[in-house]
Scaffold this motif. Structure first.
Motif, short mmCIF file in Angstrom:
data_model
loop_
_atom_site.label_atom_id
_atom_site.label_comp_id
_atom_site.label_asym_id
_atom_site.label_seq_id
_atom_site.Cartn_x
_atom_site.Cartn_y
_atom_site.Cartn_z
N ALA A 515 21.10 8.32 12.01
CA ALA A 515 22.56 8.97 11.64
C ALA A 515 22.16 10.08 10.50
O ALA A 515 21.04 9.84 9.83
N THR A 516 22.99 10.86 10.30
CA THR A 516 22.89 11.84 9.43
C THR A 516 24.12 12.20 8.76
O THR A 516 25.43 12.06 9.42
N LEU A 517 24.34 11.71 7.45
CA LEU A 517 25.66 11.93 6.72
C LEU A 517 25.52 12.69 5.55
O LEU A 517 24.40 13.05 4.89
N PRO A 518 26.88 13.15 5.30
CA PRO A 518 26.92 14.16 3.74
C PRO A 518 26.71 13.51 2.94
O PRO A 518 26.63 12.53 2.43
N TYR A 519 25.80 14.24 2.06
CA TYR A 519 25.30 13.81 0.68
C TYR A 519 26.29 14.29 -0.44
O TYR A 519 25.95 15.27 -1.19
N GLN A 520 27.51 13.71 -0.44
CA GLN A 520 28.67 14.23 -1.20
C GLN A 520 29.17 12.76 -2.03
O GLN A 520 29.36 11.79 -1.34
N GLY A 521 29.60 13.17 -3.25
CA GLY A 521 30.15 12.03 -4.17
C GLY A 521 29.21 10.77 -4.36
O GLY A 521 27.94 11.08 -4.32
N HIS A 522 29.77 9.59 -4.44
CA HIS A 522 29.08 8.58 -4.70
C HIS A 522 28.57 7.60 -3.73
O HIS A 522 27.87 6.75 -3.80
N THR A 523 29.32 7.73 -2.40
CA THR A 523 29.02 6.72 -1.41
C THR A 523 28.89 7.39 0.11
O THR A 523 29.39 8.87 -0.02
N ALA A 524 28.51 6.68 0.97
CA ALA A 524 28.42 7.29 2.23
C ALA A 524 29.15 6.23 3.15
O ALA A 524 28.82 5.03 3.11
N ASP A 525 29.80 6.52 4.27
CA ASP A 525 30.50 5.63 5.03
C ASP A 525 29.26 5.27 6.15
O ASP A 525 28.98 6.13 6.95
N VAL A 526 29.01 3.79 6.13
CA VAL A 526 28.18 3.48 7.08
C VAL A 526 28.93 2.43 8.05
O VAL A 526 28.04 1.58 8.62
N LYS A 527 30.04 2.36 8.09
CA LYS A 527 30.51 1.38 8.81
C LYS A 527 30.23 1.43 10.49
O LYS A 527 30.25 0.36 11.17
N ASN A 528 30.05 2.52 10.85
CA ASN A 528 29.29 2.61 12.41
C ASN A 528 27.95 2.27 12.51
O ASN A 528 27.37 2.35 13.63
N ILE A 529 27.25 1.90 11.63
CA ILE A 529 25.65 1.73 11.62
C ILE A 529 25.59 0.13 11.74
O ILE A 529 26.21 -0.42 11.26
N PRO A 530 24.79 -0.03 12.87
CA PRO A 530 24.63 -1.57 13.15
C PRO A 530 23.88 -2.47 12.06
O PRO A 530 23.33 -1.53 10.92
N GLU A 531 24.17 -3.56 12.01
CA GLU A 531 23.68 -4.42 10.79
C GLU A 531 21.93 -4.29 10.84
O GLU A 531 21.65 -4.16 12.04
N GLY A 532 21.33 -4.30 9.75
CA GLY A 532 19.83 -4.25 9.86
C GLY A 532 19.46 -3.74 8.42
O GLY A 532 20.29 -3.30 7.59
N ILE A 533 18.04 -3.40 8.55
CA ILE A 533 17.57 -2.68 7.19
C ILE A 533 17.04 -1.17 7.46
O ILE A 533 16.36 -0.99 8.70
#
Length: 561
Positions: A515-533
């Motif tokens: 996944a590639t996510l915007p680096y904005q604000g204090h948090t990123a949405d990871v709800k669509n990423i499977p469980e794991g490390i």
């Protein structure tokens, strides 16, 4: 898919494919020690100032303009500012020997209401940059200009007239002692890092034919007299000069009759070897076979001293020779390959980003700061390391206790290193985030980063590092590496002033990008990423990447780390 969206995705894909190789390339190209200098010209306000200080308000405007220039230079990795201090028998500070130059107030001989040299030194040091007082030696300006007039009145036989211009006579011993008095005044009264001598040579229009050997002895006497006076006051102050860019004819290259040794009686390489100079900035405003062989010759004859060839970036201007940018960038690449620094002539062409030279330096070639090489020939004793690193309760300010100095300098400075791995490798220039800090406190982000602090003396000798506290191990990773995540939102580390990334990349532990996510604000949405490390990396505009830490996606319970 919309065209703009498609282009955006394509660009992102290209960045993802190349960022590891690009980061490795940049890592290999960024030295920890390297002179990166600029000549900041004050004559006629060419680089600064562009307005006159004739009231409190206009004085503040003039000072703000200098601060803006220095901010730009700092961002581009500049660590040495050569500030024109003595112009044409006139100065930018209150001198006992010569009048104020008119570049500051608009009126020769009139004070601008503040000490411009003291102000510039303070502002450069705040930004972790060394500053050398650039002293124009023999030329003293138009024959009837204020500086030349006063000098002629005081020393009637000392100034020679050539085509309406005045020059101090290099054949009079009085010239050497007068210039030494002036340089001693600057050294004694100001916290400078160097005295930088310009035009310490015979004028090419000198009316009488000069015996080359005698002429070199005359110029060397001036260099030695100044050196001895300066070093007796503050031995850590660098002695430097800007010789003609070609030292002499070479077996492999001809200087076309324009060289330092024979043409203008400048034995600059001999000054290095005899210890009269610590550093040279040869004026190498040439290209191709008139640049590269002569640059290598400076290195071969450097006697272990510091060489930072001057680059003629003003020739990039369409009003000059309209060089292509790659003329300069190739020269910079070769200089770095031979462990040579680089200096830009001059500041305004650099900060105005002519042909993209500023962008190249700030975003690519010099994107990490660098330290100036040490003067180990003058002193090689390392200072003690700082002690007792600690954080405030909020975790955003780092404190340390000062170190013990062994050099006899008036104070120590501090360098700050940081990385995501422990211990911080201080040999890696990419980990250097702040240089030549006077304070023992700094605003920083503690989130997932480790720090190392070193002391550095005025000769450039660096202590062993004081490392931040060793992290506790949790499984196969450290607790500090794990970023907070509740399974839906990932807390992003603060960017601070180190990162310029607009995206973050989520990787599996095996290195697969998911996944590639915007680096904005204090948090990123990871709800669509499977469980794991996962690993989290930043992604900058140029494909640069930095490891930000690890995080766990687990939806049935809070992240235990």
């Amino acid at each position: 898919m919309k065209l703009n969206t498609y282009r955006h995705c394509l660009l992102l894909l290209l960045l993802l494919c190349c960022f590891n190789a690009k980061a490795q390339l940049l890592s290999n190209r960024t030295p920890k020690r390297e002179v990166r200098a600029v000549w900041l010209t004050t004559i006629g306000g060419l680089d600064w100032p562009h307005s006159y200080a004739q009231s409190t308000k206009s004085m503040e405007r003039q000072q703000k303009e200098l601060c803006s220039i220095l901010n730009r230079l700092q961002k581009a990795g500049i660590n040495t500012v050569l500030l024109q201090t003595r112009i044409r028998a006139t100065t930018i500070y209150p001198s006992s020997y010569e009048p104020w130059d008119g570049c500051l107030s608009g009126f020769p001989g009139r004070s601008p209401g503040y000490d411009a040299l003291a102000f510039a030194i303070e502002e450069c040091h705040k930004r972790g940059m060394e500053v050398q007082a650039w002293v124009v030696t023999l030329p003293v300006g138009k024959w009837n200009a204020l500086g030349c007039q006063r000098l002629r009145k005081r020393y009637p036989k000392l100034v020679r007239r050539i085509d309406g211009e005045g020059y101090l006579n290099p054949e009079s011993p009085q010239t050497a002692h007068y210039l030494a008095d002036l340089c001693a005044e600057i050294t004694r009264n100001y916290d400078i890092d160097g005295i930088h001598l310009d035009y310490i040579r015979y004028p090419e229009t000198w009316p009488a034919k000069v015996n080359p050997e005698r002429g070199r002895a005359n110029i060397t006497y001036i260099a030695k007299t100044i050196h001895d006076r300066v070093k007796a006051l503050k031995p850590w102050v660098k002695m430097s000069c800007s010789p003609i860019g070609k030292a002499d004819d070479l077996p492999r290259a001809w200087s076309h009759g324009w060289n330092a040794y024979k043409t203008v009686c400048q034995d600059a390489q001999g000054w290095l070897q005899s210890g009269l100079m610590d550093e040279l900035f040869p004026m190498m405003y040439f290209k191709d076979d008139q640049f590269f062989p002569f640059a290598i010759d400076w290195k071969e004859q450097s006697a272990g001293r510091i060489i930072a060839p001057g680059l003629g970036i003003y020739f990039l201007s369409p009003k000059e020779k309209n060089w292509n940018l790659d003329v300069i960038t190739r020269e910079m690449e070769v200089l770095r390959q031979h462990d040579l620094g680089h200096a830009y002539f001059r500041s305004r062409f650099f900060t105005d980003n002519v042909k993209g030279i500023y962008s190249f330096a700030s975003e690519d070639f010099d994107y990490s700061p660098a330290l100036v090489p040490p003067m180990t020939w003058a002193s090689s004793s390392k200072p003690g390391a700082p002690t007792r690193m600690s954080w405030n309760q909020e975790g955003n300010r780092l404190f340390w206790n000062g170190a013990i100095d062994h050099s006899g300098c008036p104070y120590l400075l501090y360098n700050v290193y940081s990385s995501r791995t422990y211990p911080v490798d201080i040999t890696n220039g990419n980990n250097l985030i702040a240089t030549y800090q006077r304070d023992t406190i700094m605003s920083l982000s503690r989130d997932g980063r480790y720090y190392a602090i070193t002391a550095i003396d005025r000769y450039g000798n660096e202590s062993e590092p004081l490392q931040s506290e060793e992290p506790k191990t949790v499984g196969n990773a450290t607790s500090a590496e794990f970023l907070a995540c509740d399974g839906l939102l990932l807390r992003l580390p603060p960017k601070g002033n180190v990162l310029d990334a607009n995206y973050v990349i989520v990787e599996t532990l095996q290195g697969a990008v998911i996944a590639t996510l915007p680096y904005q604000g204090h948090t990123a949405d990871v709800k669509n990423i499977p469980e794991g490390i996962y690993w989290l990396r930043s992604l900058g505009r140029k494909g640069r990447t930095h490891r930000l830490g690890m995080f766990v996606v687990k939806r049935k319970a809070l992240n235990p780390f």
